[in-house]
Write a protein that holds these residues in place. Sequence first.
Motif, PDB file in Angstrom:
ATOM      1  N   LEU A 151       2.726  10.027  -5.546  1.00 18.69           N
ATOM      2  CA  LEU A 151       1.604   9.359  -4.791  1.00 18.69           C
ATOM      3  C   LEU A 151       0.890  10.337  -3.919  1.00 18.69           C
ATOM      4  CD1 LEU A 151       3.723   6.208  -3.710  1.00 18.69           C
ATOM      5  CD2 LEU A 151       1.443   6.143  -5.013  1.00 18.69           C
ATOM      6  N   VAL A 152       1.501  11.096  -3.270  1.00 20.80           N
ATOM      7  CA  VAL A 152       0.778  12.365  -2.533  1.00 20.80           C
ATOM      8  C   VAL A 152      -0.245  12.911  -3.400  1.00 20.80           C
ATOM      9  CG1 VAL A 152       1.001  14.366  -1.085  1.00 20.80           C
ATOM     10  CG2 VAL A 152       2.671  12.407  -1.051  1.00 20.80           C
ATOM     11  N   ALA A 153       0.147  13.408  -4.571  1.00 18.44           N
ATOM     12  CA  ALA A 153      -0.661  14.059  -5.405  1.00 18.44           C
ATOM     13  C   ALA A 153      -1.762  13.085  -5.796  1.00 18.44           C
ATOM     14  CB  ALA A 153      -0.032  14.379  -6.693  1.00 18.44           C
ATOM     15  N   GLY A 154      -1.740  11.651  -6.017  1.00 15.98           N
ATOM     16  CA  GLY A 154      -2.761  10.904  -6.143  1.00 15.98           C
ATOM     17  C   GLY A 154      -3.801  10.774  -4.877  1.00 15.98           C
ATOM     18  N   ILE A 155      -3.286  10.873  -3.771  1.00 15.19           N
ATOM     19  CA  ILE A 155      -3.959  10.664  -2.690  1.00 15.19           C
ATOM     20  C   ILE A 155      -5.066  12.054  -2.750  1.00 15.19           C
ATOM     21  CG2 ILE A 155      -4.010  11.228   0.115  1.00 15.19           C
ATOM     22  CD1 ILE A 155      -1.225   9.585   0.047  1.00 15.19           C
ATOM     23  N   ALA A 156      -4.464  13.147  -2.926  1.00 18.00           N
ATOM     24  CA  ALA A 156      -4.970  14.589  -2.981  1.00 18.00           C
ATOM     25  C   ALA A 156      -6.235  14.488  -4.165  1.00 18.00           C
ATOM     26  CB  ALA A 156      -4.385  15.814  -3.305  1.00 18.00           C
ATOM     27  N   ALA A 157      -5.903  13.929  -5.047  1.00 15.80           N
ATOM     28  CA  ALA A 157      -6.913  13.638  -6.332  1.00 15.80           C
ATOM     29  C   ALA A 157      -7.856  12.627  -5.950  1.00 15.80           C
ATOM     30  CB  ALA A 157      -6.408  13.198  -7.575  1.00 15.80           C
ATOM     31  N   ALA A 158      -7.600  11.601  -5.068  1.00 10.62           N
ATOM     32  CA  ALA A 158      -8.702  10.894  -4.793  1.00 10.62           C
ATOM     33  C   ALA A 158      -9.562  11.367  -3.829  1.00 10.62           C
ATOM     34  CB  ALA A 158      -7.944   9.360  -4.269  1.00 10.62           C
ATOM     35  N   ALA A 159      -8.953  12.160  -3.094  1.00  7.82           N
ATOM     36  CA  ALA A 159      -9.801  12.831  -1.952  1.00  7.82           C
ATOM     37  C   ALA A 159     -10.813  13.747  -2.508  1.00  7.82           C
ATOM     38  CB  ALA A 159      -8.906  13.569  -0.974  1.00  7.82           C
ATOM     39  N   ASN A 170       0.810  -1.246  -0.115  1.00 10.28           N
ATOM     40  CA  ASN A 170       0.028   0.109   0.061  1.00 10.28           C
ATOM     41  C   ASN A 170       0.783   1.185   0.076  1.00 10.28           C
ATOM     42  OD1 ASN A 170      -1.743   2.079   0.376  1.00 10.28           O
ATOM     43  ND2 ASN A 170      -3.157   0.950   1.837  1.00 10.28           N
ATOM     44  N   GLU A 171       1.142   1.465  -1.202  1.00  9.40           N
ATOM     45  CA  GLU A 171       2.381   2.841  -1.342  1.00  9.40           C
ATOM     46  C   GLU A 171       1.763   3.911  -1.040  1.00  9.40           C
ATOM     47  OE1 GLU A 171       3.728   2.159  -5.322  1.00  9.40           O
ATOM     48  OE2 GLU A 171       5.495   0.772  -4.470  1.00  9.40           O
ATOM     49  N   ALA A 172       0.240   4.302  -1.053  1.00  6.30           N
ATOM     50  CA  ALA A 172      -0.457   5.368  -0.718  1.00  6.30           C
ATOM     51  C   ALA A 172      -0.395   5.635   0.699  1.00  6.30           C
ATOM     52  CB  ALA A 172      -1.878   5.385  -1.412  1.00  6.30           C
ATOM     53  N   LEU A 173      -0.523   4.700   1.491  1.00  3.02           N
ATOM     54  CA  LEU A 173      -0.486   4.994   2.888  1.00  3.02           C
ATOM     55  C   LEU A 173       0.880   5.210   3.376  1.00  3.02           C
ATOM     56  CD1 LEU A 173      -1.952   4.768   5.608  1.00  3.02           C
ATOM     57  CD2 LEU A 173      -1.326   2.107   5.601  1.00  3.02           C
ATOM     58  N   GLU A 174       1.763   4.368   2.663  1.00  4.55           N
ATOM     59  CA  GLU A 174       3.132   4.863   3.026  1.00  4.55           C
ATOM     60  C   GLU A 174       3.601   6.184   2.826  1.00  4.55           C
ATOM     61  OE1 GLU A 174       5.036   1.487   0.907  1.00  4.55           O
ATOM     62  OE2 GLU A 174       5.731   0.646   2.801  1.00  4.55           O
ATOM     63  N   ALA A 175       2.885   6.421   1.423  1.00  2.24           N
ATOM     64  CA  ALA A 175       3.495   8.138   1.256  1.00  2.24           C
ATOM     65  C   ALA A 175       2.776   9.170   2.223  1.00  2.24           C
ATOM     66  CB  ALA A 175       3.005   8.221  -0.296  1.00  2.24           C
ATOM     67  N   TRP A 176       1.629   8.742   2.607  1.00  2.00           N
ATOM     68  CA  TRP A 176       0.848   9.661   3.617  1.00  2.00           C
ATOM     69  C   TRP A 176       1.617   9.674   4.881  1.00  2.00           C
ATOM     70  CZ3 TRP A 176      -1.239   9.718   8.460  1.00  2.00           C
ATOM     71  CH2 TRP A 176      -1.890  10.880   8.623  1.00  2.00           C
ATOM     72  N   MET A 177       1.990   8.550   5.395  1.00  2.00           N
ATOM     73  CA  MET A 177       2.810   8.595   6.589  1.00  2.00           C
ATOM     74  C   MET A 177       3.922   9.199   6.510  1.00  2.00           C
ATOM     75  SD  MET A 177       1.868   4.531   7.577  1.00  2.00           S
ATOM     76  CE  MET A 177       3.067   4.688   9.150  1.00  2.00           C
ATOM     77  N   ASP A 178       4.768   8.907   5.505  1.00  2.00           N
ATOM     78  CA  ASP A 178       5.993   9.752   5.161  1.00  2.00           C
ATOM     79  C   ASP A 178       5.919  11.254   5.114  1.00  2.00           C
ATOM     80  OD1 ASP A 178       8.931   9.856   4.516  1.00  2.00           O
ATOM     81  OD2 ASP A 178       8.255  10.276   2.390  1.00  2.00           O
ATOM     82  N   GLU A 179       4.907  11.661   4.474  1.00  2.00           N
ATOM     83  CA  GLU A 179       4.479  13.142   4.424  1.00  2.00           C
ATOM     84  C   GLU A 179       4.242  13.853   5.630  1.00  2.00           C
ATOM     85  OE1 GLU A 179       3.877  16.454   1.554  1.00  2.00           O
ATOM     86  OE2 GLU A 179       5.037  14.718   1.503  1.00  2.00           O
ATOM     87  N   HIS A 180       3.470  12.965   6.511  1.00  2.00           N
ATOM     88  CA  HIS A 180       3.246  13.596   7.710  1.00  2.00           C
ATOM     89  C   HIS A 180       3.853  12.991   8.998  1.00  2.00           C
ATOM     90  CE1 HIS A 180      -0.532  14.272   5.170  1.00  2.00           C
ATOM     91  NE2 HIS A 180      -0.547  15.194   5.742  1.00  2.00           N
ATOM     92  N   GLY A 181       5.039  12.294   8.699  1.00  2.00           N
ATOM     93  CA  GLY A 181       6.053  12.127   9.973  1.00  2.00           C
ATOM     94  C   GLY A 181       5.446  11.038  10.886  1.00  2.00           C
ATOM     95  N   TYR A 182       4.711  10.010  10.376  1.00  2.00           N
ATOM     96  CA  TYR A 182       4.155   8.847  11.122  1.00  2.00           C
ATOM     97  C   TYR A 182       4.841   7.717  11.099  1.00  2.00           C
ATOM     98  CZ  TYR A 182      -0.059  11.257  12.610  1.00  2.00           C
ATOM     99  OH  TYR A 182      -1.095  11.896  13.510  1.00  2.00           O
ATOM    100  N   LYS A 183       5.248   6.908  12.084  1.00  2.00           N
ATOM    101  CA  LYS A 183       5.793   5.708  12.138  1.00  2.00           C
ATOM    102  C   LYS A 183       4.765   4.693  12.325  1.00  2.00           C
ATOM    103  CE  LYS A 183      10.008   7.204  11.587  1.00  2.00           C
ATOM    104  NZ  LYS A 183      10.751   6.954  10.151  1.00  2.00           N
ATOM    105  N   SER A 184       4.920   3.497  12.202  1.00  2.00           N
ATOM    106  CA  SER A 184       3.788   2.349  12.384  1.00  2.00           C
ATOM    107  C   SER A 184       3.457   2.428  13.703  1.00  2.00           C
ATOM    108  CB  SER A 184       4.424   1.092  12.166  1.00  2.00           C
ATOM    109  OG  SER A 184       4.673   0.757  10.723  1.00  2.00           O
ATOM    110  N   ASN A 185       4.257   2.468  14.828  1.00  2.00           N
ATOM    111  CA  ASN A 185       3.542   2.493  16.096  1.00  2.00           C
ATOM    112  C   ASN A 185       2.768   3.890  16.437  1.00  2.00           C
ATOM    113  OD1 ASN A 185       4.624  -0.035  16.919  1.00  2.00           O
ATOM    114  ND2 ASN A 185       6.527   1.039  17.497  1.00  2.00           N
ATOM    115  N   SER A 186       3.508   5.054  15.889  1.00  2.00           N
ATOM    116  CA  SER A 186       2.668   6.336  16.270  1.00  2.00           C
ATOM    117  C   SER A 186       1.221   6.279  15.573  1.00  2.00           C
ATOM    118  CB  SER A 186       3.563   7.603  15.908  1.00  2.00           C
ATOM    119  OG  SER A 186       3.909   7.545  14.466  1.00  2.00           O
ATOM    120  N   LEU A 187       1.103   5.879  14.249  1.00  2.00           N
ATOM    121  CA  LEU A 187      -0.200   5.666  13.765  1.00  2.00           C
ATOM    122  C   LEU A 187      -0.987   4.845  14.453  1.00  2.00           C
ATOM    123  CD1 LEU A 187      -1.674   7.033  11.466  1.00  2.00           C
ATOM    124  CD2 LEU A 187      -0.828   5.035  10.035  1.00  2.00           C
TER     125      LEU A 187
END
Length: 423
Positions: free
Chosen positions: A102-110, A6-23
């Motif tokens: 990917l981030v642009a794709g997330i925004a477009a999907a939203a 799930n590269e879209a989720l990974e990209a969102w987490m990277d963009e917003h500074g989340y690790k697996s535990n913090s999310l």
Amino acid sequence: MEATRNEALEAWMDEHGYKSNSLAEAVNRALEQLTGRAGGLDGSSVRDWKAGRVKWPKSATRKALEAVTGLPATALGFVPRGRTLSAPAALQEDPGMKRRTLVAGIAAAAAAPGTSTRHIGMSDVERLQRRFAEVIASDHRYGGQVGIEQRAAALADEALNLQNAGSATQRVRSNLYACAASFRSSAMWAAIDGRRYSDAKTHMREAQALAEMSGDQAIKFRIWSHAGAMYRHIGRPGEAFAANDVARNLHITRRDPMFASLGLARQAAIHGAAQERAGTRRAFDQAQDALQRADPYDYRPVWLLAFYDEAELHSLALSAHLALGDYATAEFHAHRCLSTLRPHMRRSHAITTTRLAHAQLAQGDLEAATVTAMQVPADAATQHARVSRMLQEFGAALRARAPRSSTAQTWTEHTRDAWKATV
């Protein structure tokens, strides 16, 4: 068949500074807010999402994740059961370009058909803050009413619903969580003031989770300080000290002496409930000193400005010395409170007047005590749970001291005649 990451989720987490535990922690807090039960996710749950092993989380989990991210699950790369993910267009090998695509794709999907495109901004936050000021005003006028509690809880839900109503910056989202926490803390206080302690605890847990998501130190202080007051009212000073210490140890108390003063004033009241005379005097003196050092021109939240001042400091000292059985000192603080109490503090005026009557009665001044108690407005005497109970205790104590006196008869007639129209 090998799972697709799930590269879209990974990209969102990277963009917003989340690790697996913090999310996972953030989603767990949102789950508790949505369902009333703590979530059980951990870092491995999020890693399953990223690896594509879980393509469509459970309904409650999806809603909580959407509350955290502000995006629909499909925009985060999740695929509803029974559907297949269309093959993505080829991506550049450059990792930075891949992430930006990917981030642009997330925004477009939203912004795709069927999803919200409304922009949530600070004007929405400011509207909620005006409603919060109205709740504060109602509380100081009436206090403890179920209607105030329900209204504040509904406004907390309204603030949370805005998280899913459209796109917003992180600053706006943090402010929305702070608004929701503020409303929940008012619902909590209304329940405390109305002696509905089970409801207060429920509001407290929700308010604490929201405050953590907001990162707002002032509202964290309010919630933990209210928790200390709640435990003091139900006779558990140990837990009251622990909760109030959480509030007092927040760095906002080191930055602003007014917050420090309120924490110390409530500490004095808890010392009184715990029968600790030296602690009461020490905390009161420190609270008074901190209040004198507070810059009156500093910015402070409306809930603090609306009630905390020298009058409230003396009100808390009055409570402490009544609990200690030091009735002369309690009477002194009652008069000091009433002489400086602002006109809009009708609930506080009724509480202080009732406590003054108790202090006078305990010193044997039956007539003055009865005259004081009769000054409590009939609506507060019959509709405010704390005031009503204190006045019932006052009547019982008066009749125990002088059961056949004209003073006791006067009080009986007053409660029968002056209050019956409001019951």
